[in-house]
Design an enzyme around this catalytic site. Structure first.
Site, PDB file in Angstrom:
ATOM      1  N   HIS A 170      -5.052  36.334 -71.707  1.00 29.90           N
ATOM      2  CA  HIS A 170      -5.411  34.933 -71.890  1.00 29.90           C
ATOM      3  C   HIS A 170      -6.665  34.638 -71.058  1.00 29.90           C
ATOM      4  O   HIS A 170      -7.203  35.545 -70.406  1.00 29.90           O
ATOM      5  CB  HIS A 170      -4.251  34.011 -71.495  1.00 29.90           C
ATOM      6  CG  HIS A 170      -3.661  34.338 -70.157  1.00 29.90           C
ATOM      7  ND1 HIS A 170      -4.336  34.154 -68.983  1.00 29.90           N
ATOM      8  CD2 HIS A 170      -2.458  34.874 -69.804  1.00 29.90           C
ATOM      9  CE1 HIS A 170      -3.584  34.516 -67.966  1.00 29.90           C
ATOM     10  NE2 HIS A 170      -2.438  34.986 -68.433  1.00 29.90           N
ATOM     11  N   HIS A 213      -7.016  36.090 -67.580  1.00 33.43           N
ATOM     12  CA  HIS A 213      -7.473  37.488 -67.521  1.00 33.43           C
ATOM     13  C   HIS A 213      -8.970  37.582 -67.797  1.00 33.43           C
ATOM     14  O   HIS A 213      -9.685  38.347 -67.150  1.00 33.43           O
ATOM     15  CB  HIS A 213      -6.749  38.343 -68.574  1.00 33.43           C
ATOM     16  CG  HIS A 213      -5.274  38.460 -68.376  1.00 33.43           C
ATOM     17  ND1 HIS A 213      -4.368  37.921 -69.261  1.00 33.43           N
ATOM     18  CD2 HIS A 213      -4.557  39.064 -67.408  1.00 33.43           C
ATOM     19  CE1 HIS A 213      -3.141  38.196 -68.841  1.00 33.43           C
ATOM     20  NE2 HIS A 213      -3.222  38.884 -67.718  1.00 33.43           N
ATOM     21  N   ASP A 272      -0.688  34.444 -59.233  1.00 30.93           N
ATOM     22  CA  ASP A 272       0.377  35.266 -58.648  1.00 30.93           C
ATOM     23  C   ASP A 272       0.031  35.468 -57.175  1.00 30.93           C
ATOM     24  O   ASP A 272      -0.340  36.559 -56.743  1.00 30.93           O
ATOM     25  CB  ASP A 272       0.468  36.609 -59.384  1.00 30.93           C
ATOM     26  CG  ASP A 272       0.877  36.408 -60.831  1.00 30.93           C
ATOM     27  OD1 ASP A 272       1.872  35.715 -61.067  1.00 30.93           O
ATOM     28  OD2 ASP A 272       0.190  36.927 -61.732  1.00 30.93           O
TER      29      ASP A 272
HETATM   30  O1  PAF Z   1      -0.035  40.697 -62.590  1.00 30.78           O
HETATM   31  C1  PAF Z   1       0.298  41.537 -63.444  1.00 30.78           C
HETATM   32  O2  PAF Z   1       0.021  41.399 -64.642  1.00 30.78           O
HETATM   33  C2  PAF Z   1       1.073  42.756 -62.999  1.00 30.78           C
HETATM   34  O3  PAF Z   1       1.963  42.457 -61.994  1.00 30.78           O
HETATM   35  C3  PAF Z   1       0.169  43.945 -62.608  1.00 30.78           C
HETATM   36  C4  PAF Z   1      -0.667  43.614 -61.384  1.00 30.78           C
HETATM   37  C5  PAF Z   1      -0.728  44.313 -63.767  1.00 30.78           C
HETATM   38  C6  PAF Z   1       1.036  45.160 -62.262  1.00 30.78           C
HETATM   39  O4  PAF Z   1       1.819  45.573 -63.332  1.00 30.78           O
END
Ligand code: PAF
Length: 291
Positions: free
Chosen positions: A45, A48, A161
């Site tokens: 999305h 990202h 996150d």
């Molecule tokens: O944030 C995420 O999408 C996941 O936790 C990651 C960092 C790709 C690890 O699988």
């Protein structure tokens, strides 16, 4: 093998095998080019894309990994229904001028005799870690594997996150991993909802309810900016908003924490983080804001 792939000549390639990715990234770095890495679980999305854009600006080559990491899902969590759409991700990566997608299989990442795990103590046990035992151990284990395979100069993580970001920073520091961790701002929908692949689980009514999460955080920040600092008071402000959300389920936590050690505060200070995890229907959503 030395790879000389300069800005402006890119074609998006998909690499499946960790060994190929390993050789390729060593070649890229030998050729004097820097690698910016965006690890993802796919279903990309705008959040990202903002990480990719930043990586694009700061590096010669951009690698995005797409791997839904089973190790970070609990038994009753959403591993099976986690959204996946490689073709869509591919075309978003192409538009964002990614150079390589690393797209390994489960068995390549975790062969049958796989038996080594990386865990950042304490930081992994609080907030989300208290409700998702083993989750962060799964994250740090896969991220370290990905760092070893991709060998990036810089890796990009969203502040959405926030706990994950702090845990990865600590792992990198504690284990002397030669990767710069770049923290990027949370991207929000126009109504404030933090972007997440899991938003896709929400029905239209739940989607509306979910807007109360960021409303609660903004209201807490507002109260803090006007001088309130007792955490119980700030929490009350936030809970007042959250409890008005029509389809709200369990509020797992609403905490004001130190920005690095994530310990709960009694009195909020500038730079602290307000972090929240709630269920809207069956969907668990997290969000946070910096004071
Ligand atoms: O944030 C995420 O999408 C996941 O936790 C990651 C960092 C790709 C690890 O699988």
């Amino acid at each position: 093998m030395t790879i000389n792939k300069f800005k402006g000549t890119r074609m998006l390639e998909v690499i499946h095998s960790p060994e190929d990715m390993f050789k390729l990234s060593r070649g890229i770095r030998k050729g004097g080019n820097s690698i910016g890495f965006v690890p993802t679980m796919g279903y990309l999305h705008q959040g990202h894309i903002s990480l990719i854009d930043r990586a694009r600006k700061e590096n010669d080559i951009v690698v995005v990994s797409i791997f839904v990491n089973p190790l970070q899902f609990g038994k009753n969590e959403d591993l099976d229904r986690y959204p996946r759409d490689f073709e869509r991700d591919y075309s978003l990566c192409k538009d964002a001028k990614v150079d390589y997608i690393f797209y390994p299989s489960y068995s390549d990442m975790y062969p049958e005799d796989f038996n080594t795990y990386v865990e950042v103590k304490e930081l992994s046990e609080i907030l989300c870690g208290a409700f998702r035992p083993g989750h962060f151990r799964g994250v740090t284990t896969v991220v370290l594997k990905l760092f070893n395979i991709v060998s990036p100069d810089r890796a990009y993580f969203g502040k959405k996150d926030y706990q994950q970001l702090q845990i990865i920073k600590r792992m990198v520091k504690d284990l002397n991993i030669p990767v710069e961790i770049v923290a990027c701002p949370t991207v929000r929908e126009p109504d404030g909802l933090a972007m997440s692949s899991r938003n896709r689980y929400l029905s239209p009514e739940e989607r509306l309810s979910a807007t109360y999460i960021s409303k609660a955080l903004f209201k807490i920040k507002d109260a803090f900016d006007r001088g309130a600092s007792e955490v119980w008071r700030l929490k009350e402000v936030g809970l007042d908003v959250l409890n008005k959300a029509p389809l709200i389920g369990e509020i797992q936590y609403l905490e004001v924490v130190h920005p690095e050690n994530l310990k709960s505060r009694e009195y909020a200070q500038k730079g602290d983080v307000v972090a929240v995890a709630v269920f809207i229907g069956n969907t668990r959503l997290i969000d946070n804001i910096e004071l």
